[in-house]
Design a protein around this motif. Structure first.
Motif, PDB file in Angstrom:
ATOM      1  N   TYR A  33      37.561  24.889  37.954  1.00  0.00           N
ATOM      2  CA  TYR A  33      39.070  24.102  36.432  1.00  0.00           C
ATOM      3  C   TYR A  33      38.698  22.807  37.134  1.00  0.00           C
ATOM      4  O   TYR A  33      38.874  22.024  37.541  1.00  0.00           O
ATOM      5  CB  TYR A  33      39.536  24.670  37.041  1.00  0.00           C
ATOM      6  N   TYR A  35      42.543  20.724  35.339  1.00  0.00           N
ATOM      7  CA  TYR A  35      43.304  20.747  34.251  1.00  0.00           C
ATOM      8  C   TYR A  35      44.667  19.337  34.481  1.00  0.00           C
ATOM      9  O   TYR A  35      43.832  17.738  34.935  1.00  0.00           O
ATOM     10  CB  TYR A  35      44.537  21.768  35.597  1.00  0.00           C
ATOM     11  N   PHE A  45      46.059  23.219  30.907  1.00  0.00           N
ATOM     12  CA  PHE A  45      44.286  24.100  31.474  1.00  0.00           C
ATOM     13  C   PHE A  45      43.789  23.306  30.526  1.00  0.00           C
ATOM     14  O   PHE A  45      43.920  22.898  29.220  1.00  0.00           O
ATOM     15  CB  PHE A  45      44.422  25.350  31.366  1.00  0.00           C
ATOM     16  N   GLU A  56      36.008  28.991  29.717  1.00  0.00           N
ATOM     17  CA  GLU A  56      36.775  28.525  28.557  1.00  0.00           C
ATOM     18  C   GLU A  56      37.252  27.295  28.231  1.00  0.00           C
ATOM     19  O   GLU A  56      37.112  26.184  29.619  1.00  0.00           O
ATOM     20  CB  GLU A  56      37.938  29.805  29.040  1.00  0.00           C
ATOM     21  N   ARG A  98      37.185  36.005  41.082  1.00  0.00           N
ATOM     22  CA  ARG A  98      37.886  36.205  39.881  1.00  0.00           C
ATOM     23  C   ARG A  98      38.765  37.019  39.739  1.00  0.00           C
ATOM     24  O   ARG A  98      40.109  37.262  39.341  1.00  0.00           O
ATOM     25  CB  ARG A  98      36.831  36.136  38.586  1.00  0.00           C
ATOM     26  N   LEU A 103      43.458  30.090  43.227  1.00  0.00           N
ATOM     27  CA  LEU A 103      42.615  29.220  42.972  1.00  0.00           C
ATOM     28  C   LEU A 103      44.017  27.891  44.101  1.00  0.00           C
ATOM     29  O   LEU A 103      44.954  27.890  44.353  1.00  0.00           O
ATOM     30  CB  LEU A 103      43.354  28.800  42.154  1.00  0.00           C
TER      31      LEU A 103
ATOM     32  N   ARG B  31      48.533  38.239  38.124  1.00  0.00           N
ATOM     33  CA  ARG B  31      49.045  36.773  39.407  1.00  0.00           C
ATOM     34  C   ARG B  31      49.876  36.297  38.731  1.00  0.00           C
ATOM     35  O   ARG B  31      49.823  35.286  38.041  1.00  0.00           O
ATOM     36  CB  ARG B  31      47.648  36.695  39.957  1.00  0.00           C
ATOM     37  N   TYR B  33      52.273  32.453  40.271  1.00  0.00           N
ATOM     38  CA  TYR B  33      52.065  31.472  41.624  1.00  0.00           C
ATOM     39  C   TYR B  33      53.324  30.518  41.342  1.00  0.00           C
ATOM     40  O   TYR B  33      53.679  30.206  39.939  1.00  0.00           O
ATOM     41  CB  TYR B  33      51.103  30.725  41.052  1.00  0.00           C
ATOM     42  N   GLU B  92      48.623  33.563  36.003  1.00  0.00           N
ATOM     43  CA  GLU B  92      46.814  33.741  35.556  1.00  0.00           C
ATOM     44  C   GLU B  92      47.269  34.534  34.094  1.00  0.00           C
ATOM     45  O   GLU B  92      47.430  35.341  33.503  1.00  0.00           O
ATOM     46  CB  GLU B  92      46.355  34.926  36.273  1.00  0.00           C
ATOM     47  N   ASN B  97      40.879  33.704  34.196  1.00  0.00           N
ATOM     48  CA  ASN B  97      42.167  33.574  34.304  1.00  0.00           C
ATOM     49  C   ASN B  97      42.140  31.812  34.970  1.00  0.00           C
ATOM     50  O   ASN B  97      43.328  31.665  36.183  1.00  0.00           O
ATOM     51  CB  ASN B  97      41.450  33.644  36.859  1.00  0.00           C
ATOM     52  N   LYS B  98      42.700  31.349  33.939  1.00  0.00           N
ATOM     53  CA  LYS B  98      42.961  30.130  33.422  1.00  0.00           C
ATOM     54  C   LYS B  98      45.040  30.464  34.520  1.00  0.00           C
ATOM     55  O   LYS B  98      45.423  31.122  34.266  1.00  0.00           O
ATOM     56  CB  LYS B  98      43.371  29.569  32.739  1.00  0.00           C
ATOM     57  N   LEU B  99      45.528  29.304  34.635  1.00  0.00           N
ATOM     58  CA  LEU B  99      46.841  29.037  34.856  1.00  0.00           C
ATOM     59  C   LEU B  99      47.073  29.016  33.830  1.00  0.00           C
ATOM     60  O   LEU B  99      47.169  27.764  33.250  1.00  0.00           O
ATOM     61  CB  LEU B  99      46.677  28.462  36.401  1.00  0.00           C
TER      62      LEU B  99
END
Lengths: 114, 111
Positions: A33, A35, A45, A56, A98, A103, B31, B33, B92, B97-99
């Motif tokens: 990812y 950010y 994101f 994505e 996943r 993360l 989830r 964080y 998430e 599962n991006k934050l």
């Protein structure tokens, strides 16, 4: 302890120049990812990447941005023609699974566009 | 689209006092964080909360998750100056599962 590493830590560039930010994710991780955090704002994101393709992307991730995993270890973010508003801290992150994987973030690359 | 709201945005507190930061989110997630960020630095992971009723504690910080209410709290007990930082919650979202991050709470602990 394994970690995500990013280079450079700080880059200054002129508007209109191309920039490549590099990341080395944790070695057995599969999900990657990028950010972005503009100074004083929240973390946003940009893009997620799995199995050598974008899975994505956000509205921020327009045609000026691209990502690549050129050699199986590095994960890069390219900004084709930087704008002043691209000045931000860019964080790379990776996870191994996943469904169960936490993360992990790198230290960030600060980009300053003049 | 998942939205994450944090409050307060800014918290000035005295050493030794207790306080709570709140994180609300708009849709179901697996989830949550909590991160700490010092000025100009990266995100330090504090807690990962996975299930309803989860509670985790580390030193003077305790985080809890209520998935039914879509609410997480970060409780600070007997604050000390070293806790001064910005705290973010992140939830998430989506198939990758991006934050999605909250706006952050800037905590300033006064001696």
């Amino acid at each position: 302890e394994p970690e995500v590493t990013q280079t450079p830590s700080h880059q200054v560039t002129q508007m209109g120049q191309e920039v490549i930010l590099r990341c080395v994710p944790i070695s057995n991780h599969l999900y990657f990812y990028w950010y972005r955090q503009i100074l004083g704002q929240k973390v946003e994101f940009l893009v997620s990447f799995y199995n050598n393709e974008i899975s994505e992307k956000s509205e921020i991730f327009d045609d000026q941005f691209s990502v690549e995993r050129p050699d199986g270890s590095n994960f890069t973010l390219k900004i084709r023609s930087t704008k002043l508003e691209d000045s931000a801290m860019y964080f790379c992150a990776s996870s191994g699974d996943r469904y169960a994987g936490e993360l992990f973030f790198g230290e960030g690359s600060r980009l300053t566009v003049l | 689209e998942l939205k994450v709201e944090q409050n307060p945005l800014f918290l000035s507190m005295q050493e030794g006092k207790n306080y709570t930061i709140y994180c609300n989110y708009s849709t179901t997630s697996d989830r949550l964080y909590w991160y700490r960020q010092d000025p100009g630095k990266s995100l330090e992971s504090l807690f990962v909360l996975l299930s309803n009723g989860a509670v985790k504690q580390e030193g003077r910080l305790m985080a809890s998750l209520d998935t039914k209410a879509r609410l997480s709290t970060l409780h600070i007990t007997a604050a000390v100056h070293d806790l001064s930082a910005t705290y973010f919650c992140a939830v998430e979202s989506g198939a990758t599962n991006k934050l999605i991050f909250g706006t952050g709470t800037l905590l300033a602990v006064q001696p």
